[in-house]
Enzyme design. Sequence first.
Site, PDB file in Angstrom:
ATOM      1  N   HIS B  72       0.886  -1.179   0.000  1.00  0.00           N
ATOM      2  CA  HIS B  72       0.000   0.000   0.000  1.00  0.00           C
ATOM      3  C   HIS B  72       0.915   1.219   0.000  1.00  0.00           C
ATOM      4  CE1 HIS B  72      -3.577  -2.414   1.826  1.00  0.00           C
ATOM      5  NE2 HIS B  72      -3.671  -2.350   0.516  1.00  0.00           N
ATOM      6  N   ARG B  74       0.969   4.467   0.242  1.00  0.00           N
ATOM      7  CA  ARG B  74       1.025   5.631   1.143  1.00  0.00           C
ATOM      8  C   ARG B  74       1.605   5.285   2.504  1.00  0.00           C
ATOM      9  NH1 ARG B  74      -5.355   6.884   2.278  1.00  0.00           N
ATOM     10  NH2 ARG B  74      -6.028   4.856   3.080  1.00  0.00           N
ATOM     11  N   GLU B  75       1.874   4.012   2.738  1.00  0.00           N
ATOM     12  CA  GLU B  75       2.351   3.607   4.062  1.00  0.00           C
ATOM     13  C   GLU B  75       3.877   3.729   4.113  1.00  0.00           C
ATOM     14  OE1 GLU B  75      -1.610   0.785   4.218  1.00  0.00           O
ATOM     15  OE2 GLU B  75       0.327  -0.205   4.450  1.00  0.00           O
ATOM     16  N   ARG B 130      -3.163   4.700  -2.299  1.00  0.00           N
ATOM     17  CA  ARG B 130      -2.927   3.393  -1.651  1.00  0.00           C
ATOM     18  C   ARG B 130      -2.814   2.247  -2.662  1.00  0.00           C
ATOM     19  NH1 ARG B 130      -5.746   0.188   2.734  1.00  0.00           N
ATOM     20  NH2 ARG B 130      -6.868  -1.524   1.762  1.00  0.00           N
ATOM     21  N   HIS B 199       2.633  -3.640   6.521  1.00  0.00           N
ATOM     22  CA  HIS B 199       1.753  -2.490   6.283  1.00  0.00           C
ATOM     23  C   HIS B 199       1.905  -1.494   7.434  1.00  0.00           C
ATOM     24  CE1 HIS B 199      -1.101  -4.403   3.238  1.00  0.00           C
ATOM     25  NE2 HIS B 199      -0.376  -5.426   3.633  1.00  0.00           N
ATOM     26  N   GLU B 273       1.175  -4.474  10.980  1.00  0.00           N
ATOM     27  CA  GLU B 273       0.685  -3.111  10.838  1.00  0.00           C
ATOM     28  C   GLU B 273       1.560  -2.272  11.772  1.00  0.00           C
ATOM     29  OE1 GLU B 273      -1.591  -1.561   9.112  1.00  0.00           O
ATOM     30  OE2 GLU B 273      -2.718  -3.172   8.142  1.00  0.00           O
TER      31      GLU B 273
END
Lengths: 93, 312
Positions: B72, B74-75, B130, B199, B273
Site C-alpha cells: 500500500h 502511502r504507508e 494506496r 503495512h 501493521e
Amino acid sequence: KETFEGHQVLRIVAKDDVQLSLIKDLEDMIEFELDFWRGVTDVATPVDIRVPMHSLQSVKIYLETQDVEYSIMIEDLQVLLDEEQEEMESAAR
Amino acid sequence: VAEPRNTDSFDFSRYHSISEIYSFQDMLVAENPNLVSKVVIGQSYEGRPLNVLKFSTGGTNRPAIWIDTGIHSREWVTQASGTWFAKKIVTDYGRDPAVTAILNKMDIFLEIVTNPDGYFYTHTSNRMWRKTRKPNSGSSCVGVDPNRNWDAGFGGPGASSNPCSETYRGPRAHSESEVKSIVDFVKSHGNFKAFISIHSYSQMLLYPYGYTTTPAKDQAELHNLAQRAITDLASLYGTRYRFGSIINTIYQASGGTIDWTYNQGIKYSYTFELRDTGRYGFILPANQIIPTAEETWLALMDIMDHTFKNPY
C-alpha cells in the site's frame, strides 16, 4: 498534485456496537468521499477517517446527533504534508 | 541533491523517492557481491521493475523467508523500514549469531517497493494514494487494492467490487502484475517457509485467515509466536501491539496476501501493521522511521529465528 487543505482526520470511538454500526454506515455515504485510515473493527479500537473539507460539517453533525464521540487527530492534513515535504527537501539538500 | 556515495552514508532517518531507494538497492548489491543480489521478478503496470533483494550465502534453492513492504503505497514508514532492514541484514551477517545462523542455511528475499507506481504517485501527485495505478475499464477510477487481489477467498465479503473504492479487489484474482509477479515467483521458487507482508498503521501482528472464520490449522503455533514477537517488539520503546488472526482482530478481508501464501503451504505467514502510536496516521514523522524499524526488527527476528529452528 492533489492537495488536502482543510481535510481533517477524525478519531472516532464507539461506545457500543450500535454506535459501531452507525460509524460503519458512513462507509456507504459515498458523497462524503471519506477515506478510512483505520477501518471499523471493534468497540475498543478507534476508527480514523480522513474527511474532506466539504463533508466536515455534515459528518460532525451526523456523529454529534448520534452522540458518537470523536476527536480531531489531524486539524489540517495539508499542513502536515507541507511539513513532511519541507523536511524531505531540506534533508536532501 | 547530495547523492550518498555508499549505503553507509544513506540517510535512513528520512523518506526517500523511488529513484533514491532503487539506487540504494544497487549500491547495496555492488558493496556486497557475495551476499546480496537483485532479482527483478516482473514489472509494474507502468513498467517499473519489481526489485527483490536476495540475501544468500550460497546453496541452491535454499529454504527461504520473504519480506515485503509498501504494497500500500502511502504507508511510507514501511518502505523506509524495509530499506533499513536491508542494511541491517548486511551489517549483522557475520556479527550477529542469530542472523548469521539463519543466512548460513536460508535465503532472505526482501521487496522494498512492492507497489512502485503507487509509491511514485504518492511523491508526485497524491500522498494519500494506496492502490496500484492501472486504469479500470468502464470506470473513471484508477487502481486496485493489491491486498485484496490474491486468489484466497477472492471476491468474497471484505473487499469491494467498486473500482472507486480503496479496497477494490480488481476484475479477477492476480489481475495486477505487482501481485501476479510475486505469485509466479513464490510458485517457481517453491521453497518459501515464511512470508511477512508489512503495512502500516495500527500496530498489529496478524496471521491467517482474513476471508474466513475457520481457524488456520497452525493457529496455536502462529498465535504463540506472534505473542513472543510483539513482546520483544514492545521491549524497545514500549510500542503496544495487538495480535491474532486477521478476521478476529480487525475485520473480514478477502483476497489478502498472507491468506494466499498460507494456502500455498507457507506456514509462517504474517502481516504487520506498524506504527503510528497516536496522532499522525500515515504521515508518521521521519524521526520515527528508525525507532519503528528497530522495534519491528526484533519481532521479525523472532519469526525468522523460529522458522529457521522449526524446519518443515
